[in-house]
Design an enzyme around this catalytic site. Structure first.
Site, PDB file in Angstrom:
ATOM      1  N   CYS A 113     -22.520 -93.404 115.091  1.00 60.31           N
ATOM      2  CA  CYS A 113     -23.572 -92.548 115.650  1.00 60.31           C
ATOM      3  C   CYS A 113     -24.912 -93.261 115.531  1.00 60.31           C
ATOM      4  CB  CYS A 113     -23.600 -91.169 115.015  1.00 60.31           C
ATOM      5  SG  CYS A 113     -23.593 -91.132 113.226  1.00 60.31           S
ATOM      6  N   SER A 114     -25.606 -93.096 114.432  1.00 57.45           N
ATOM      7  CA  SER A 114     -26.904 -93.745 114.303  1.00 57.45           C
ATOM      8  C   SER A 114     -27.296 -93.823 112.840  1.00 57.45           C
ATOM      9  CB  SER A 114     -27.953 -92.963 115.073  1.00 57.45           C
ATOM     10  OG  SER A 114     -27.972 -91.635 114.571  1.00 57.45           O
ATOM     11  N   CYS A 115     -26.342 -94.128 111.965  1.00 58.89           N
ATOM     12  CA  CYS A 115     -26.664 -94.303 110.547  1.00 58.89           C
ATOM     13  C   CYS A 115     -27.681 -95.436 110.449  1.00 58.89           C
ATOM     14  CB  CYS A 115     -25.413 -94.640 109.749  1.00 58.89           C
ATOM     15  SG  CYS A 115     -24.181 -93.324 109.851  1.00 58.89           S
ATOM     16  N   CYS A 137     -24.908 -98.986 114.282  1.00 62.04           N
ATOM     17  CA  CYS A 137     -24.008 -97.946 113.799  1.00 62.04           C
ATOM     18  C   CYS A 137     -23.160 -97.561 114.987  1.00 62.04           C
ATOM     19  CB  CYS A 137     -24.754 -96.732 113.259  1.00 62.04           C
ATOM     20  SG  CYS A 137     -23.625 -95.387 112.830  1.00 62.04           S
TER      21      CYS A 137
END
Lengths: 204, 110
Positions: free
Chosen positions: A111-113, A108
């Site tokens: 961000c951090s999906c 991702c």
């Protein structure tokens, strides 16, 4: 107790961010905007009930049942929801299959999906700037650092998760697993193999 | 040789209790309809980008600091937790910790 000598006469002061989180909780609770019991419930769910074992069950079933696999690759969201794994954030789940020709890997860059219902909370490295930047720019180098050797001539496809779409890699079924049942197969499926930074374990 | 981390023996889900708390708070506010997840992601990724310009984020403490900062900004803009309110509640907690004997549960004076 006054005569009870101790290294800390008062409770240990939490860190600045910890105090700021407590402050937010207090403000929102006083305004009736949050329910503290619901917070505990969310923490418990993510800490104890959601993790890569969920994704591993999906992968093992796909390895064992060709019809399930075909349906999973066509539209994963309803199938995994039926197994009890659905996105709290309403995201769409997409499963991408590794083959001898194509290795898939998920990142991702925003961000951090991450497919939380199937894998839990992402590991630190998934959230790091280094992985987010390099997975797209030099995926083969990143894979090599993870110790992943690809079949000769295999292409690498990098999938960039978003708030709406979360990818799960369906790793290749390892050699020597032909006679195994779903439970035994699930034990071969590592978290990293479902992110694409690892391969499924080879049975001992 | 097997470099694959073991699923069963993976690292703790959250390294610090406050990471879990700020995460849960955000998920809860999203579920309660205070903001959509897409909105959250847009804001959070903007914070990460801003932080990442000056240094590398390690995905741990840095990451959750950026998370907390984003949530504070969102709640401030929504008029639900202004900076003065936050400072006041933080000070209340600090006083409570400093005045509670070690080993006793820490509570705010109501």
């Amino acid at each position: 107790m006054p005569h009870d000598h101790h290294d800390h006469p008062h409770a240990l002061l939490p860190s600045d961010p910890a105090l700021r989180v407590k402050a937010l909780e207090t403000i929102l609770t006083r305004k009736g905007l949050i329910d503290p019991a619901a917070l505990d419930e969310i923490i418990d769910t993510y800490q104890n009930r959601i993790g890569p074992q969920n994704g591993a069950r999906v992968v093992a079933r796909a390895w064992s049942d060709p019809d399930f696999k075909a349906a999973l690759l066509a539209d994963a969201t309803p199938l995994v929801a039926e197994m009890g794994y659905f996105g709290r954030q309403g995201e769409h789940m997409v499963v991408v299959e590794n083959t001898l020709q194509t290795h898939n890997m998920v990142v991702c860059t925003l961000c951090s999906c991450y497919p939380w219902p199937l894998l839990g909370i992402p590991p630190g490295w998934y959230k790091s700037d280094a992985y987010r930047a390099r997975a797209v720019r030099e995926p083969r180098k990143v894979l090599a650092e993870f110790g992943v050797t690809l079949p000769e001539g295999a292409a690498v496809r990098v999938w960039d998760s978003t708030a709406e779409i979360r990818y799960l890699v369906l790793p290749m079924r390892p050699e020597g697993s032909a006679d195994m049942d779903e439970a035994a197969l699930a034990a071969l499926v590592t978290r990293d193999s479902m992110i694409g930074t690892g391969l499924a374990r080879v049975p001992a | 040789m097997n470099d694959c981390p073991d699923i069963a023996a993976s690292e703790p889900v959250f390294a610090e209790p406050w990471h879990a708390q700020v995460f849960a708070l955000t998920v809860h506010l999203n579920e309660a309809g205070r903001f959509t997840w897409a909105e959250w992601v847009a804001r959070f990724s903007a914070t990460l980008k801003r932080h990442g310009l000056s240094r590398d984020l390690d995905g741990g403490e840095d990451y959750f600091n950026a998370w907390l900062e984003t949530l504070e900004m969102l709640l401030d803009e929504a008029g639900e937790a202004a900076p003065e309110e936050r400072a006041e509640a933080r000070a209340e907690w600090e006083r409570a910790y400093l005045s509670t004997p070690h080993g006793q549960p820490v509570r705010l004076a109501e």
